[in-house]
Design a protein around this motif. Structure first.
Motif, PDB file in Angstrom:
ATOM      1  N   ARG A 167    -113.767 103.346  -7.092  1.00 41.20           N
ATOM      2  CA  ARG A 167    -113.362 104.745  -7.029  1.00 41.20           C
ATOM      3  C   ARG A 167    -111.899 104.852  -6.665  1.00 41.20           C
ATOM      4  N   GLY A 168    -111.331 105.962  -7.063  1.00 42.17           N
ATOM      5  CA  GLY A 168    -109.965 106.263  -6.672  1.00 42.17           C
ATOM      6  C   GLY A 168    -108.973 105.945  -7.760  1.00 42.17           C
ATOM      7  N   PRO A 169    -107.919 106.732  -7.809  1.00 50.61           N
ATOM      8  CA  PRO A 169    -106.886 106.493  -8.809  1.00 50.61           C
ATOM      9  C   PRO A 169    -105.999 105.317  -8.416  1.00 50.61           C
ATOM     10  N   GLY A 170    -105.384 104.725  -9.396  1.00 54.18           N
ATOM     11  CA  GLY A 170    -104.379 103.706  -9.140  1.00 54.18           C
ATOM     12  C   GLY A 170    -104.910 102.358  -8.735  1.00 54.18           C
ATOM     13  N   ARG A 171    -106.216 102.137  -8.876  1.00 53.93           N
ATOM     14  CA  ARG A 171    -106.756 100.828  -8.527  1.00 53.93           C
ATOM     15  C   ARG A 171    -106.567  99.883  -9.714  1.00 53.93           C
ATOM     16  N   GLN A 203     -96.874 101.160  -6.895  1.00 53.51           N
ATOM     17  CA  GLN A 203     -96.756 101.912  -5.647  1.00 53.51           C
ATOM     18  C   GLN A 203     -98.038 102.653  -5.277  1.00 53.51           C
ATOM     19  N   HIS A 204     -98.995 102.721  -6.173  1.00 52.52           N
ATOM     20  CA  HIS A 204    -100.259 103.391  -5.861  1.00 52.52           C
ATOM     21  C   HIS A 204    -101.077 102.524  -4.915  1.00 52.52           C
ATOM     22  N   PRO A 205    -101.691 103.159  -3.891  1.00 53.39           N
ATOM     23  CA  PRO A 205    -102.574 102.391  -3.012  1.00 53.39           C
ATOM     24  C   PRO A 205    -103.722 101.786  -3.834  1.00 53.39           C
ATOM     25  N   GLY A 206    -104.061 100.588  -3.528  1.00 53.46           N
ATOM     26  CA  GLY A 206    -105.148  99.930  -4.243  1.00 53.46           C
ATOM     27  C   GLY A 206    -104.678  99.138  -5.444  1.00 53.46           C
ATOM     28  N   THR A 207    -103.412  99.232  -5.777  1.00 53.85           N
ATOM     29  CA  THR A 207    -102.879  98.443  -6.892  1.00 53.85           C
ATOM     30  C   THR A 207    -102.114  97.266  -6.303  1.00 53.85           C
ATOM     31  N   ARG A 208    -102.345  96.107  -6.853  1.00 54.40           N
ATOM     32  CA  ARG A 208    -101.620  94.924  -6.386  1.00 54.40           C
ATOM     33  C   ARG A 208    -100.881  94.281  -7.548  1.00 54.40           C
ATOM     34  N   LEU A 248     -89.346  96.717  -5.435  1.00 59.81           N
ATOM     35  CA  LEU A 248     -90.096  97.698  -4.654  1.00 59.81           C
ATOM     36  C   LEU A 248     -89.647  97.736  -3.191  1.00 59.81           C
ATOM     37  N   LYS A 249     -89.433  96.572  -2.615  1.00 57.66           N
ATOM     38  CA  LYS A 249     -89.186  96.480  -1.179  1.00 57.66           C
ATOM     39  C   LYS A 249     -87.720  96.304  -0.828  1.00 57.66           C
TER      40      LYS A 249
END
Length: 174
Positions: free
Chosen positions: A112-116, A144-149, A164-165
């Motif tokens: 569930r959730g966007p950006g995974r 940058q979406h939570p759950g995306t690696r 990014l960092k």
């Protein structure tokens, strides 16, 4: 002052394999090396309509792949055929090796959730086939979406993390 151009080289006979299991002896005019093989410029014998109701001999020139569409004629040397070889790779290309295709792809993860998901380089073995190729900006947005690696197998993490960092990471800067 007149400019003299070099005469066109004499063609060499070569056997051309036609559709339907046919073969015809044609003229070989030139050949060109490609990264994945060779192209031969051949002139196939043909007829064309001439003035009035006349029919005259003609030649249809076409580039064909070798050896799939041509065979040598016995006893003929092809050493004099104009040949364009590939440029040898530069020293830089030799040192760096082949370039990886540019871009990234997003593998959506279940749940569930966007950006995974996982961001991969386009040539990563784990990248989903047929996924749309992302530009740098879109790959950074997705990352940058939570759950995306970022995939560490293909180096997407090594390439995108500093952007990014910040490039100061790992050098004692904050």
């Amino acid at each position: 002052m007149t400019m003299s151009s070099a005469p066109e080289p004499l063609p060499m006979p070569i056997r051309v394999l036609l559709p339907g299991d046919q073969a015809v002896v044609a003229h070989l005019w030139s050949r060109r090396q490609l990264r994945d093989g060779w192209l031969y410029e051949v002139g196939l014998p043909a007829y064309r309509n001439g003035p009035g109701d006349s029919v005259e001999p003609a030649e249809y020139r076409v580039w064909v792949r070798a050896p799939q569409h041509v065979r040598p004629v016995g006893g003929v040397s092809y050493d004099a055929v104009p040949t364009k070889y590939l440029e040898p790779p530069s020293l830089v290309q030799q040192a760096l090796g082949p370039r990886r295709p540019s871009g990234w792809v997003l593998a959506k993860a279940g749940g569930r959730g966007p950006g995974r998901g996982v961001v991969h380089a386009v040539d990563c073995e784990e990248a989903p086939a047929g996924a749309p190729v992302l530009t740098l900006d879109r790959a950074l947005d997705a990352a940058q979406h939570p759950g995306t690696r970022l995939c560490s197998l293909c180096g997407a993490a090594l390439e995108l993390d500093p952007v990014l960092k910040g490039f100061g990471q790992g050098f004692g800067e904050n």
